[in-house]
Design an enzyme around this catalytic site. Sequence first.
Site, mmCIF file in Angstrom:
data_model
loop_
_atom_site.group_PDB
_atom_site.id
_atom_site.type_symbol
_atom_site.label_atom_id
_atom_site.label_comp_id
_atom_site.label_asym_id
_atom_site.label_seq_id
_atom_site.Cartn_x
_atom_site.Cartn_y
_atom_site.Cartn_z
ATOM 1 N N GLU A 80 1.016 -1.482 -0.014
ATOM 2 C CA GLU A 80 0.257 0.071 0.108
ATOM 3 C C GLU A 80 0.760 0.995 0.356
ATOM 4 O O GLU A 80 1.750 1.697 0.895
ATOM 5 C CB GLU A 80 -0.747 -0.102 1.040
ATOM 6 N N LYS A 258 -7.010 -0.922 11.821
ATOM 7 C CA LYS A 258 -6.785 -1.263 10.654
ATOM 8 C C LYS A 258 -4.686 -1.025 10.495
ATOM 9 O O LYS A 258 -4.535 -1.682 10.041
ATOM 10 C CB LYS A 258 -7.795 -1.593 9.394
ATOM 11 N N ASP A 274 4.377 -14.328 11.769
ATOM 12 C CA ASP A 274 3.504 -14.438 11.380
ATOM 13 C C ASP A 274 2.172 -13.662 11.531
ATOM 14 O O ASP A 274 2.057 -13.140 12.774
ATOM 15 C CB ASP A 274 2.965 -15.823 12.526
ATOM 16 N N HIS A 371 -1.005 9.681 -1.342
ATOM 17 C CA HIS A 371 -1.659 8.227 -2.369
ATOM 18 C C HIS A 371 -1.801 8.719 -4.267
ATOM 19 O O HIS A 371 -0.528 8.529 -4.908
ATOM 20 C CB HIS A 371 -2.966 7.596 -2.637
HETATM 21 C C1 MEV Z 1 -6.045 2.330 5.692
HETATM 22 O O1 MEV Z 1 -4.822 1.657 4.857
HETATM 23 C C2 MEV Z 1 -5.549 3.056 6.501
HETATM 24 C C3 MEV Z 1 -6.101 3.904 7.253
HETATM 25 O O2 MEV Z 1 -8.180 4.191 6.905
HETATM 26 C C4 MEV Z 1 -6.551 3.931 8.730
HETATM 27 C C5 MEV Z 1 -7.392 5.256 9.029
HETATM 28 O O3 MEV Z 1 -8.617 5.576 9.073
HETATM 29 O O4 MEV Z 1 -7.223 5.265 11.010
HETATM 30 C C6 MEV Z 1 -6.289 5.819 6.690
#
Ligand code: MEV
Length: 418
Positions: A80, A258, A274, A371
């Site tokens: 990413e 995430k 892992d 991005h």
């Molecule tokens: C993208 O991979 C991760 C984000 O969505 C994390 C977040 O929203 O805090 C940017």
Amino acid sequence: MSSRIPGFYKLSVEERLKRVAEFAGLDEDDIKAVISHGLPLDVADRMIENVIGTFELPLGIATNFLIDGKDYLIPMAIEEPSVVAAASNAARMARESGGFVTDYTGSMMIGQVQVTKLADPFAAKFEVLRHMDEIIEKANECDPMLVSLGGGCRDVEARVIDTIVGKMLIVHLLVDVRDAMGANAVNTMCEKVAPFIERITGGKVYLRIISNLAAYRLARAKAVFDKDVIGGEEVVEGIMLAYAFAAADPYRCATHNKGIMNGISALMIATGNDFRAVEAGAHSYASMGGYKPLTTYEVDSKGNLVGTIEVPMAVGVIGGATKVNPVAKVSLKILGVKTAEELARVAAALGLAQNFAALRALATEGIQRGHMELHARNLAIMAGAAGEEVDRVVEIMVKDGKIRLDYAKEVLERIRSG
Ligand code: MEV
């Protein structure tokens, strides 16, 4: 040597590797392992079944990390865009107020033994606890190496749980796995003690397996982000509101966590760990008592933002792919970590940095600009830009909001014709 390397992203791949090699003292073989597409087929063939090839990811380096007073360059394997840049940027800001401070609770993993078909499960629990010393002794008999390194089974817990098929007794072996991830040691011990547990309880044991909810193996990190360094009071407020949103709403919290794992998993992959185990541990820990963010944010008396993270960290620096995959070995060398504890501490700091960077971007300009900039960089290079031209083409494309190959070519022509 400092991990603060301004303009690292502007260097060529070769120049970056040279800087990293200097920092980490990499030798010719290390360098070859990184650039020669890493994992040899015959090694891959011994790692899993039915191998037909290998699969690659970009390996990037997060710069600027100062953790417990030590400089780190952090290898990250991830597909990413913007993740590595975001971590480096957050680390640069944290550095201004001393970097990250970390903590670790020790390498204690939990193994579960499921005892079923018990008429009197509470009496069975009593028997397990009464025989605790023998269970620990039997568990330790199967891993004298671990015991000689100061690890081994330390404690036994027993819980009676209600399930859809009635009560069960769940026995936990608490095992200090030292520098290993621990699954092998723990699973072997669980299998070893199972017949004894059947004998003393009169029950029937089915599952004997590690728990990925590594609640006794936590890594913590803290950083202070100076309000003036991160963009002022409004940014502090925006991040606090983003945090409050995540703490109140599981839909947002999943994305918040995430983002943390973007950093931690990339480090796990780079070091051959892992990452599914670490992901499982993180999200299950976050859900104890209702799904919550793994980080916290507060504003201190000076108006600065204080971030913390607490996350289970079942990582190893021995065993598994860490010592088999040549690139994972080099990643550990770049990091300069020798113990699972140090790797866990670095991972926690990285998770916090990643989360802070995401919240800061989201609470201000949004994450798309980063991005887009990377995309624009790729287009500029595809259009034929070189050296300084790349930055200029990117700047104009982003400013004009036209991130397309034809526009990159047009801008490049304009620049070249003065
Ligand atoms: C993208 O991979 C991760 C984000 O969505 C994390 C977040 O929203 O805090 C940017």
